[in-house]
Design a protein around this motif. Sequence first.
Motif, short mmCIF file in Angstrom:
data_model
loop_
_atom_site.label_atom_id
_atom_site.label_comp_id
_atom_site.label_asym_id
_atom_site.label_seq_id
_atom_site.Cartn_x
_atom_site.Cartn_y
_atom_site.Cartn_z
N PHE A 19 20.22 16.05 30.24
CA PHE A 19 19.15 15.28 30.90
C PHE A 19 19.31 15.35 32.42
O PHE A 19 18.36 15.60 33.15
CB PHE A 19 19.19 13.81 30.47
N VAL A 20 20.56 15.15 32.87
CA VAL A 20 20.81 15.12 34.31
C VAL A 20 20.52 16.48 34.93
O VAL A 20 19.84 16.59 35.95
CB VAL A 20 22.26 14.69 34.60
N SER A 22 18.63 18.77 33.78
CA SER A 22 17.19 19.00 33.74
C SER A 22 16.50 18.25 34.87
O SER A 22 15.65 18.78 35.57
CB SER A 22 16.66 18.53 32.38
N ALA A 23 16.91 16.98 35.07
CA ALA A 23 16.30 16.18 36.14
C ALA A 23 16.61 16.78 37.51
O ALA A 23 15.74 16.90 38.37
CB ALA A 23 16.81 14.75 36.05
N LYS A 24 17.87 17.19 37.70
CA LYS A 24 18.24 17.81 38.97
C LYS A 24 17.48 19.10 39.17
O LYS A 24 17.05 19.43 40.26
CB LYS A 24 19.76 18.08 39.00
N GLN A 26 14.62 19.76 38.11
CA GLN A 26 13.25 19.44 38.51
C GLN A 26 13.18 19.19 40.01
O GLN A 26 12.27 19.64 40.68
CB GLN A 26 12.77 18.21 37.74
N GLN A 27 14.19 18.45 40.52
CA GLN A 27 14.19 18.18 41.96
C GLN A 27 14.32 19.47 42.75
O GLN A 27 13.59 19.71 43.70
CB GLN A 27 15.36 17.26 42.32
#
Lengths: 169, 297
Positions: A19-20, A22-24, A26-27
Amino acid sequence: MKSRMASLSLAVVLLGVSFVLSAKGQQNSAKAGVQDTKGHSVYDELSKAPEKARAKRNPFEKDPQAVAAGRILFEQHCAECHGDAAQGGKKGPSLRVADVQDAEPGALFWILTNGIVRKGMPVWSKLPEPQRWQIVSYIRSLGVAPAQADSPPAKSQPPETMDLFSRHR
Amino acid sequence: MPSVSRFVLLFLLAFSFLVVFSQAPAHAQENPYFVAYDHYLEEPGNLEIEYFSTFGTQRGGNSFHSFWTEFEYGATAWWTTEFYLDGQTTFGDSTLFTGFRWENRFRPLKREHFINPILYVEYENKNGADKILKEGEGHDVESDFLASNAEARKEHNHEIELKLILSTTVKGWNFTENTLAAKNLSNSPWEFGYALGASHPLALKASAKRCNFCPQNFIGGVEMYGGLGDRHSFGLHDTSHYLAPVLGWNLPSGWTLRVSPGFGLNDNSHRFLLRWGVAREISGFGSMVSRLFGGRR
């Protein structure tokens, strides 16, 4: 039992890490998207549609029922990224620009069908063909947004509208 | 059940409720399959929380109710990751947590083709009492499920499972074929299995009205799955096979309901399995996580 708990904990941690990451991702991708504005338009993807796909005609052309149905489908599947009125959202570019509105219906259908998987837009061929054409009918019915109407066709976009094509690499 | 495991389960349950009721729903267009997979992945950034239930009859033993909760997240447009928690109740015996699974599906090709491959990798950590029957593999047969929960839970399985999913969609029909290879990491041979599926929405054209009961919201189909033996004895002997009609209902509110009565096709199979499931797709979960870690608002 200890190894079982260790495995469970490991799996939860790995899932959290995914998740992390993936989120990173995205950023980071969003940052990369700004750089893209120097060169290529996100709408260039439309030009990649093969001739045969472009030549396809919308079987619901000028059908007001198709536009009404397409609007509902758009709200259900597309508005989350492209905004309620297709003006562009956090994740997706505006569809109310000349590049999209002047594109052949077949090219829009091709993008819907194939997605732009490496740049974050999923494949939508799970929607039956008539529903994809209904969405195309709705998008084409919107026209160019007033702010865009007097300006030349966009070759680059502000960062926020780049998002869909850059977030999920 | 140890207190840490209970804590993890309670945390995930509370987390599920929080996410389901605090985030915007997304309209799902889900296939109706329980066992087979097609080539469509979760939309990027969306989280789908699912609960599935299987009621099964057992010759020579008590009927059972198995269940799993699934967290499916679209990490990217080409990668979906899922975490499962499994459990079961055997009537007249007990209820227990049977293990967890972590699954990943990858889409290797950029565009749609006539046949679309998906690569699937899963790690399973479960005990011998697991009865979710999410796939047919090896020489699994009905009589394997006769042991009491107390006995069966002593057996621990760490398993890696690989699948090649080949799926096509033509004129509204989806046809999919899954080939499975599973390896118990504790020195067992590779086991094989298959799943086939076909489905079609009740209507291809969408209605111009908003509705829950419009035919395009319903997808019907059928799936068939079973084992193919193992590396030392590949084939259909001593394997179980099932045929199951499936029906999915995609509600505009973001909920999906599925139901499927399944029938054993040979004497090695459970005679009857009744499955149902409910799923809720949550949009923007990835953005929420991104904000937690300092991403853009």
